[in-house]
Design an enzyme around this catalytic site. Structure first.
Site, PDB file in Angstrom:
ATOM      1  N   ASN A  87       8.651  15.991  58.380  1.00 27.70           N
ATOM      2  CA  ASN A  87       7.877  15.689  59.586  1.00 27.70           C
ATOM      3  C   ASN A  87       6.491  16.286  59.375  1.00 27.70           C
ATOM      4  O   ASN A  87       6.315  17.499  59.457  1.00 27.70           O
ATOM      5  CB  ASN A  87       8.561  16.319  60.813  1.00 27.70           C
ATOM      6  CG  ASN A  87       7.730  16.170  62.084  1.00 27.70           C
ATOM      7  OD1 ASN A  87       6.719  15.464  62.098  1.00 27.70           O
ATOM      8  ND2 ASN A  87       8.153  16.847  63.145  1.00 27.70           N
ATOM      9  N   LYS A 111       3.964  16.039  61.212  1.00 31.31           N
ATOM     10  CA  LYS A 111       3.278  16.388  62.472  1.00 31.31           C
ATOM     11  C   LYS A 111       1.835  15.850  62.431  1.00 31.31           C
ATOM     12  O   LYS A 111       1.595  14.814  61.830  1.00 31.31           O
ATOM     13  CB  LYS A 111       3.369  17.888  62.724  1.00 31.31           C
ATOM     14  CG  LYS A 111       4.829  18.372  62.642  1.00 31.31           C
ATOM     15  CD  LYS A 111       5.061  19.764  63.134  1.00 31.31           C
ATOM     16  CE  LYS A 111       6.546  20.109  63.015  1.00 31.31           C
ATOM     17  NZ  LYS A 111       6.893  21.432  63.505  1.00 31.31           N
ATOM     18  N   HIS A 155      11.341  15.401  69.692  1.00 31.51           N
ATOM     19  CA  HIS A 155      11.016  16.683  69.046  1.00 31.51           C
ATOM     20  C   HIS A 155      10.630  17.707  70.123  1.00 31.51           C
ATOM     21  O   HIS A 155      10.014  17.345  71.130  1.00 31.51           O
ATOM     22  CB  HIS A 155       9.855  16.476  68.055  1.00 31.51           C
ATOM     23  CG  HIS A 155       9.653  17.659  67.166  1.00 31.51           C
ATOM     24  ND1 HIS A 155       9.011  18.789  67.594  1.00 31.51           N
ATOM     25  CD2 HIS A 155      10.033  17.888  65.888  1.00 31.51           C
ATOM     26  CE1 HIS A 155       9.009  19.673  66.603  1.00 31.51           C
ATOM     27  NE2 HIS A 155       9.619  19.155  65.560  1.00 31.51           N
ATOM     28  N   GLU A 173       8.331  19.759  70.279  1.00 33.87           N
ATOM     29  CA  GLU A 173       6.885  19.785  70.574  1.00 33.87           C
ATOM     30  C   GLU A 173       6.520  18.682  71.558  1.00 33.87           C
ATOM     31  O   GLU A 173       5.650  18.858  72.414  1.00 33.87           O
ATOM     32  CB  GLU A 173       6.079  19.666  69.263  1.00 33.87           C
ATOM     33  CG  GLU A 173       6.152  20.962  68.457  1.00 33.87           C
ATOM     34  CD  GLU A 173       6.043  20.787  66.947  1.00 33.87           C
ATOM     35  OE1 GLU A 173       5.639  19.711  66.469  1.00 33.87           O
ATOM     36  OE2 GLU A 173       6.382  21.754  66.233  1.00 33.87           O
ATOM     37  N   GLU A 232      17.141  21.629  65.833  1.00 36.65           N
ATOM     38  CA  GLU A 232      15.981  22.462  65.514  1.00 36.65           C
ATOM     39  C   GLU A 232      15.813  23.549  66.568  1.00 36.65           C
ATOM     40  O   GLU A 232      15.222  23.299  67.632  1.00 36.65           O
ATOM     41  CB  GLU A 232      14.710  21.607  65.488  1.00 36.65           C
ATOM     42  CG  GLU A 232      14.720  20.507  64.456  1.00 36.65           C
ATOM     43  CD  GLU A 232      13.305  20.098  64.061  1.00 36.65           C
ATOM     44  OE1 GLU A 232      13.007  20.179  62.869  1.00 36.65           O
ATOM     45  OE2 GLU A 232      12.502  19.751  64.937  1.00 36.65           O
ATOM     46  N   GLY A 248       8.214  26.624  62.648  1.00 35.01           N
ATOM     47  CA  GLY A 248       6.875  27.095  62.308  1.00 35.01           C
ATOM     48  C   GLY A 248       6.717  28.608  62.372  1.00 35.01           C
ATOM     49  O   GLY A 248       5.602  29.122  62.350  1.00 35.01           O
ATOM     50  N   SER A 250      11.685  26.004  59.803  1.00 34.08           N
ATOM     51  CA  SER A 250      11.282  26.834  58.670  1.00 34.08           C
ATOM     52  C   SER A 250      12.113  26.611  57.410  1.00 34.08           C
ATOM     53  O   SER A 250      12.281  27.531  56.600  1.00 34.08           O
ATOM     54  CB  SER A 250      11.279  28.328  59.056  1.00 34.08           C
ATOM     55  OG  SER A 250      10.330  28.559  60.086  1.00 34.08           O
TER      56      SER A 250
HETATM   57  P1  13P Z   1       8.770  23.879  60.204  1.00 32.64           P
HETATM   58  O1  13P Z   1       9.598  23.455  59.021  1.00 32.64           O
HETATM   59  O2  13P Z   1       7.324  23.955  59.919  1.00 32.64           O
HETATM   60  O3  13P Z   1       9.335  25.090  60.858  1.00 32.64           O
HETATM   61  O4  13P Z   1       8.905  22.683  61.275  1.00 32.64           O
HETATM   62  C1  13P Z   1      10.164  22.247  61.616  1.00 32.64           C
HETATM   63  C2  13P Z   1      10.039  21.032  62.450  1.00 32.64           C
HETATM   64  O5  13P Z   1       9.631  21.105  63.597  1.00 32.64           O
HETATM   65  C3  13P Z   1      10.362  19.743  61.836  1.00 32.64           C
HETATM   66  O6  13P Z   1      10.429  18.738  62.783  1.00 32.64           O
END
Ligand code: 13P
Length: 248
Positions: free
Chosen positions: A9, A11, A94, A96, A166, A172, A212
């Site tokens: 992803n 982002k 997601h 976010e 997740e 992150g 992560s």
């Molecule tokens: P990270 O791998 O940067 O922690 O992000 C995970 C994520 O949100 C994937 O959708």
């Protein structure tokens, strides 16, 4: 037998030319990979990504879609638009998007239904906050997300869905859930799905872990009984690291 899926992803990172270059670099590194490989760039990078991935084993997915076919929804993108440019997967719900763009369990459910209607494979995200984990409501909270997200979906369609667990506290932050922590939630999601459908259906649904994930922990995570791959953020922006994850 569930096939491992390594999904990146990206982002809000990479321009179309950067996406093209990154996929071209990744192609060679994952050419012999026995796991499924998926990259989810931003909307504007999708045509370049689909073109760059042509003839390779890399699949392309979007990071969102709208739940209506078309109409007065300024700034939104429909399933049909994604389908026409060759996108095969779409991330839905997601954390976010839930946090910053007010997505709810109901809109997530509507989006999953819409994706399936257009033959796009949903990568349905769920996960608890740190507060919810500390309050020991992780399992209840995620079961509720799953039950609403799968509402009205037949078992024939349910097996097409990829679930991504997740935990928000692991995204992150560099704080990966331990393999046991991740697996126990993925196992509980599978039990929840067995309750909604049946054991066989649940056994056929892929459940990924995200938060992560990096080149050092991927193999251990993917080897767990109920983890069928990863949804990777930061590490998917580094082709060397991501190819190690894909080959894990
Ligand atoms: P990270 O791998 O940067 O922690 O992000 C995970 C994520 O949100 C994937 O959708």
């Amino acid at each position: 037998m569930r096939k491992i899926l390594a999904a990146g992803n990206w982002k809000m990172n990479n321009t179309p030319s950067q996406a093209e270059a990154m996929i071209n670099e990744l192609k060679g590194k994952v050419a012999g990979c026995k796991n499924d490989v998926l990259i989810c760039p931003t909307y504007v990078c999708l045509p370049a990504a689909v073109k760059a991935a042509e003839g390779s084993n890399i699949k392309i997915g979007a990071q969102n879609l709208h739940f209506e076919d078309k109409g007065a929804f300024t700034g939104e993108i429909s399933a049909q638009m994604l389908k026409e440019i060759g996108v095969e997967y779409v991330i839905i719900g997601h954390s976010e998007r839930r946090e910053y763009f007010a997505e709810t369990d109901d809109t997530v459910n509507a989006k999953v239904i819409q994706a399936l209607k257009y033959d796009l494979i949903p990568v349905l995200c769920c996960g608890e906050s740190l507060k919810q984990r500390e309050d020991t409501i992780t399992f209840d909270f995620i079961r509720s997300q799953i039950k609403i997200a799968f509402r009205g979906i037949s078992k024939e369609d349910a097996v097409k869905i990829v679930v991504a667990y997740e935990p928000i506290w692991a995204i992150g932050t560099g704080k990966v859930a331990t393999s046991e922590q991740a697996n126990e939630v993925c196992k509980d999601i599978r039990e929840c799905l067995a309750g909604i459908y049946d054991e066989e259906t649940a056994a056929n649904i892929r459940i990924l872990y995200g938060g992560s994930v990096n080149k050092d922990c991927a193999a251990e995570l993917f080897a767990m009984s109920d983890i069928d791959g990863g949804l990777v953020g930061g590490a998917s922006l580094k082709p060397d690291d991501f190819s190690i994850i894909c080959n894990a």
